[in-house]
Design a protein around this motif. Structure first.
Motif, PDB file in Angstrom:
ATOM      1  N   ARG A  27      -6.856  -1.782 -42.309  1.00 15.62           N
ATOM      2  CA  ARG A  27      -7.060  -3.023 -42.906  1.00 15.62           C
ATOM      3  C   ARG A  27      -7.259  -2.739 -44.334  1.00 15.62           C
ATOM      4  O   ARG A  27      -7.201  -3.355 -45.383  1.00 15.62           O
ATOM      5  CB  ARG A  27      -8.160  -4.047 -42.301  1.00 15.62           C
ATOM      6  N   GLY A  44      -2.410  -1.859 -46.321  1.00  9.43           N
ATOM      7  CA  GLY A  44      -1.684  -2.744 -47.392  1.00  9.43           C
ATOM      8  C   GLY A  44      -0.775  -2.053 -48.311  1.00  9.43           C
ATOM      9  O   GLY A  44       0.284  -2.453 -48.596  1.00  9.43           O
ATOM     10  N   ARG A  54       2.390  -1.029 -46.279  1.00 11.23           N
ATOM     11  CA  ARG A  54       2.876  -2.531 -46.171  1.00 11.23           C
ATOM     12  C   ARG A  54       2.476  -3.070 -44.640  1.00 11.23           C
ATOM     13  O   ARG A  54       3.310  -3.801 -44.203  1.00 11.23           O
ATOM     14  CB  ARG A  54       4.292  -2.823 -46.466  1.00 11.23           C
ATOM     15  N   THR A  58       1.482  -5.045 -41.686  1.00 16.57           N
ATOM     16  CA  THR A  58       1.068  -6.761 -41.318  1.00 16.57           C
ATOM     17  C   THR A  58       0.644  -6.764 -39.982  1.00 16.57           C
ATOM     18  O   THR A  58       1.074  -6.060 -39.133  1.00 16.57           O
ATOM     19  CB  THR A  58       2.214  -7.496 -41.737  1.00 16.57           C
ATOM     20  N   GLU A  59      -0.191  -7.911 -39.790  1.00 18.17           N
ATOM     21  CA  GLU A  59      -0.783  -7.966 -38.507  1.00 18.17           C
ATOM     22  C   GLU A  59      -0.296  -9.803 -38.045  1.00 18.17           C
ATOM     23  O   GLU A  59      -0.635 -10.556 -38.995  1.00 18.17           O
ATOM     24  CB  GLU A  59      -2.342  -8.132 -38.506  1.00 18.17           C
ATOM     25  N   ARG A  60       0.247  -9.925 -36.692  1.00 19.60           N
ATOM     26  CA  ARG A  60       0.406 -11.093 -36.507  1.00 19.60           C
ATOM     27  C   ARG A  60      -0.041 -11.490 -35.118  1.00 19.60           C
ATOM     28  O   ARG A  60      -0.075 -10.614 -34.096  1.00 19.60           O
ATOM     29  CB  ARG A  60       2.142 -11.237 -36.247  1.00 19.60           C
ATOM     30  N   VAL A  82       1.147  -5.328 -34.614  1.00 25.00           N
ATOM     31  CA  VAL A  82       1.188  -4.576 -35.952  1.00 25.00           C
ATOM     32  C   VAL A  82       2.176  -3.952 -36.540  1.00 25.00           C
ATOM     33  O   VAL A  82       2.921  -3.335 -35.563  1.00 25.00           O
ATOM     34  CB  VAL A  82       0.040  -3.527 -35.911  1.00 25.00           C
ATOM     35  N   THR A  83       2.645  -4.094 -37.725  1.00 28.78           N
ATOM     36  CA  THR A  83       4.144  -3.572 -38.045  1.00 28.78           C
ATOM     37  C   THR A  83       3.576  -2.793 -39.050  1.00 28.78           C
ATOM     38  O   THR A  83       2.974  -3.191 -40.277  1.00 28.78           O
ATOM     39  CB  THR A  83       4.845  -4.915 -38.645  1.00 28.78           C
ATOM     40  N   HIS A 126       5.276   0.261 -42.179  1.00 32.93           N
ATOM     41  CA  HIS A 126       6.488   0.656 -42.768  1.00 32.93           C
ATOM     42  C   HIS A 126       6.212   2.187 -43.430  1.00 32.93           C
ATOM     43  O   HIS A 126       5.068   2.356 -44.016  1.00 32.93           O
ATOM     44  CB  HIS A 126       6.886  -0.232 -43.933  1.00 32.93           C
TER      45      HIS A 126
END
Length: 671
Positions: free
Chosen positions: A588, A592, A596, A598-600, A616-617, A619
């Protein structure tokens, strides 16, 4: 017989072993014969290199064979630099061969591993002995192809095939860059022998281009960001003892190639040469450990950690170039010593860690940390030895990782004496990134060891795990003892490296073994000093005293109480911390901009029986920004150029005629 001829005979013995492996591949004795011959050959090579390095480092042993290019032959040379790397490579080869004697019994495709294992060792040794561009590149390609064949051992696996393809492409790009670099160094006369290149050097206008090509060619093999994309694919795909060779040893051959070209063949350094090397090294170190923290596959964690350590080595080399270009020879010698010391240290503890990961894979069939846990009770020897490697790579005293990283930080502290403001501003930033990388490396290996070996088993495979064979444990134990020895007695290693450092920088660090209690004083006692022996004795005595007091003074009365369960009454192992949850705070903070990330979160409504899920994605920006556009361009051009195969004969002839006219116009207008 001269040392270089002895080593060439040993290379021939390794090639003979590779051929013998093909002939006896169906025999039950094949594994013992191949790995046994490899142990003997690599052990003999260690003795030859060690004697040359300690007894006659100023003498260069040369040989010319009637092979290679007709007008120069195949040139070979053993000097202090190549002797040190021969020692490192064959030390890793001996340990991997010993480990392979036990681990090889569990290999699913042993017949595919055995012929290429000694060939891989032979290729790496030939690179170190080569003394002309043709022999160097031929040996480099032979090493790459042998290691590619080892990566493709399990070729039926889609991921392994992709890893092999990416590795082959990146190896080809690196070799092409080195080919251009040697072409520029050789000049229009075509003096491809290294002695000829040393005599005339590169023209001042080409030094920057040669440096860039050397950084590209060797950096692609070493794993510098963004040239690292093949490494986390190929290293986990190979068998574990081969992974140890590729990660702990082959990357050092790339470091050797960079040092040979930039510090030896390119001529006296300019201060600005250090800037791109420092930037590449610091960025690689920070991003490599961040990538490692995001992985759940234990072998991928170790592969990305190699990227971090390669970054540390290149930072040391960049500092040596910056100091050397400003005539600060003592500081350059300190930085070069730190870099070479870390070359040796990384070969030791990274091989140890890959052996430990291979033992876990053998015992459980799992590489995913989420499916492990509680292995320390079932594999105590492997767990203890893996802990030594984890502490060493985390730069904890008194182990060897601390000694070399401490030397590197001492070199960074000399940066205020640099006259250029670009370096005055850049080096402290590099130092901050190295400090961040060191802290994240410690977190990474607390995570790796804790999730894998501590807690309760998270799967049936971890529950039924068992200790591995004695030969595998012996190989790990030898490397663990070497990690301790080189950390407790760094003065011995620093003085042994002195001839190499003197040949590259024009001076050496002060003699360290004359200092009382085997302390090391890199600059002056008023600045700083370190004593690995005293730190080791203090840790040993204080830990023993604490254990004695606890066992003798503490109450023997048995007390029973429910175990603290973090507020969860469920005793399922699923309630333990996982690798992802351990890495979440770091992800976290840094994810970012680095990934990059992202958490959904999918949280069911009240009354909905579905489980909550968080996805969690991440890149890989290097792949998406650098390589994906190239892949798309190649596919686009391939689709368009595919029409050429359907042209008529007249159009083909017209196309050939037009190309011929264009080439004639270019030649006619060439100045």
């Amino acid at each position: 017989m001269t040392p270089v001829i002895l080593l060439l005979w040993l290379v021939a013995a390794l090639l003979f072993t590779a051929g013998l492996a093909v002939a006896i591949r169906r025999s039950a004795l094949a594994r013992r014969v191949v790995y046994g011959f490899s142990i003997a050959t690599c052990g003999f090579a260690i003795a030859v290199a060690l004697v040359h390095l300690l007894a006659s480092p100023a003498i260069t042993s040369t040989a010319v064979l009637p092979l290679g290019l007709p007008w120069i032959g195949a040139n070979f040379r053993l000097d202090a630099l190549s002797a040190f790397f021969v020692l490192v490579i064959n030390l890793g080869g001996t340990a991997a061969s010993l480990y392979g004697l036990g681990y090889g019994r569990h290999e699913s495709e042993p017949r595919r591993v055995l012929p290429f294992f000694p060939a891989f060792l032979a290729g790496m040794n030939l690179v170190l002995l080569a003394d002309d561009a043709f022999t160097f590149l031929l040996s480099w390609e032979f090493m790459s192809l042998a290691s590619w064949a080892l990566v493709m051992t399990r070729h039926r696996d889609d991921d392994n095939r992709r890893a092999g393809y990416v590795y082959l492409v990146m190896a080809s790009v690196g070799t092409f860059a080195l080919l251009l670099a040697f072409g520029l160094l050789a000049g229009p006369e075509g003096g491809y022998a290294f002695k000829t290149i040393r005599a005339h050097g590169a023209s001042s206008g080409l030094t920057g281009l040669v440096l860039a090509l050397a950084l590209l060619g060797t950096g692609s093999k070493a794993g510098l960001v963004p040239l690292h994309v093949w490494l986390p694919l190929a290293h986990p795909a190979a068998p574990s003892h081969v992974s140890a060779l590729m990660s702990g040893v082959m990357t050092k051959v790339a470091v050797y190639g960079f040092i040979r070209i930039v510090f030896d063949l390119l001529g006296p350094p300019a201060w600005w040469w250090g800037v791109p090397v420092l930037v590449a090294g610091a960025g690689t170190a920070a991003l490599g450990v961040l990538y490692a923290l995001m992985q759940n596959d234990i072998k991928r964690v170790l592969a990305y950690s190699t990227i971090e350590n390669i970054g540390l080595i290149f930072v040391g080399l960049g500092l040596a170039l910056a100091f050397g270009g400003n005539g600060m020879k003592a500081a350059a010698a300190l930085a070069m010593t730190a870099a070479l010391f870390h070359v040796l240290n990384h070969a030791l503890f990274k091989s140890l860690l890959f052996f430990g990961a291979g033992a876990v894979l053998t015992a459980t069939g799992e590489r995913r940390m989420e499916m492990l846990g509680g292995l320390l009770n079932r594999m105590p020897a492997t767990g203890l030895l893996f802990l030594v490697g984890a502490a060493a790579i985390s730069a904890l005293p008194p182990l060897n990782g601390f000694a070399s990283e401490w030397l590197m930080l001492q070199a960074i502290l000399l940066s205020p004496d640099l006259p250029q403001w670009a370096l005055k501003l850049l080096v402290p930033v590099v130092g901050a990134l190295l400090a961040l990388a060191a802290a994240l490396a410690a977190a990474c290996f607390v995570r790796a060891f804790g999730i894998t070996f501590l807690g309760r088993p998270r799967s049936e495979a971890a529950t039924n795990a068992h200790e591995v064979d004695r030969l595998s444990i012996a190989a790990m134990a030898i490397l663990a003892l070497l990690c301790l020895f080189t950390g407790v007695f760094p003065a011995l290693i620093i003085d042994a490296l002195a001839p190499v450092v003197d040949a590259l920088t024009g001076t050496r660090m002060p003699v360290q073994t004359h200092i009382a209690w085997l302390s090391i004083v890199p600059v002056a006692e008023s600045r700083s000093s370190y004593n690995g022996l005293l730190v080791f004795l203090f840790i040993t005595i204080s830990a023993s005293l604490a254990a004695f007091v606890i066992h003798r003074v503490a109450s023997n009365r048995v007390r029973r109480a429910p175990a603290w369960d973090c507020g969860f009454p469920d005793s399922s192992p699923a309630t333990q911390y996982t690798a992802d949850s351990f890495a979440q705070p770091v992800r976290r903070v840094f994810g970012g901009f680095a990934f990059r990330a992202t958490e959904r979160v999918d949280m069911p409504a009240p009354g909905d029986g579905r489980p909550a899920r968080m996805t969690v994605t991440l890149h890989d920006l290097a792949w998406e920004l650098v390589y994906d556009p190239v892949v798309r361009l190649v596919n686009f051009l391939a689709e368009r150029l595919n029409h050429l195969q359907f042209l008529t004969i007249r159009r083909y002839l017209s196309l050939v005629f037009g190309a011929l006219v264009l080439l004639l116009l270019i030649i006619a207008s060439w100045p």
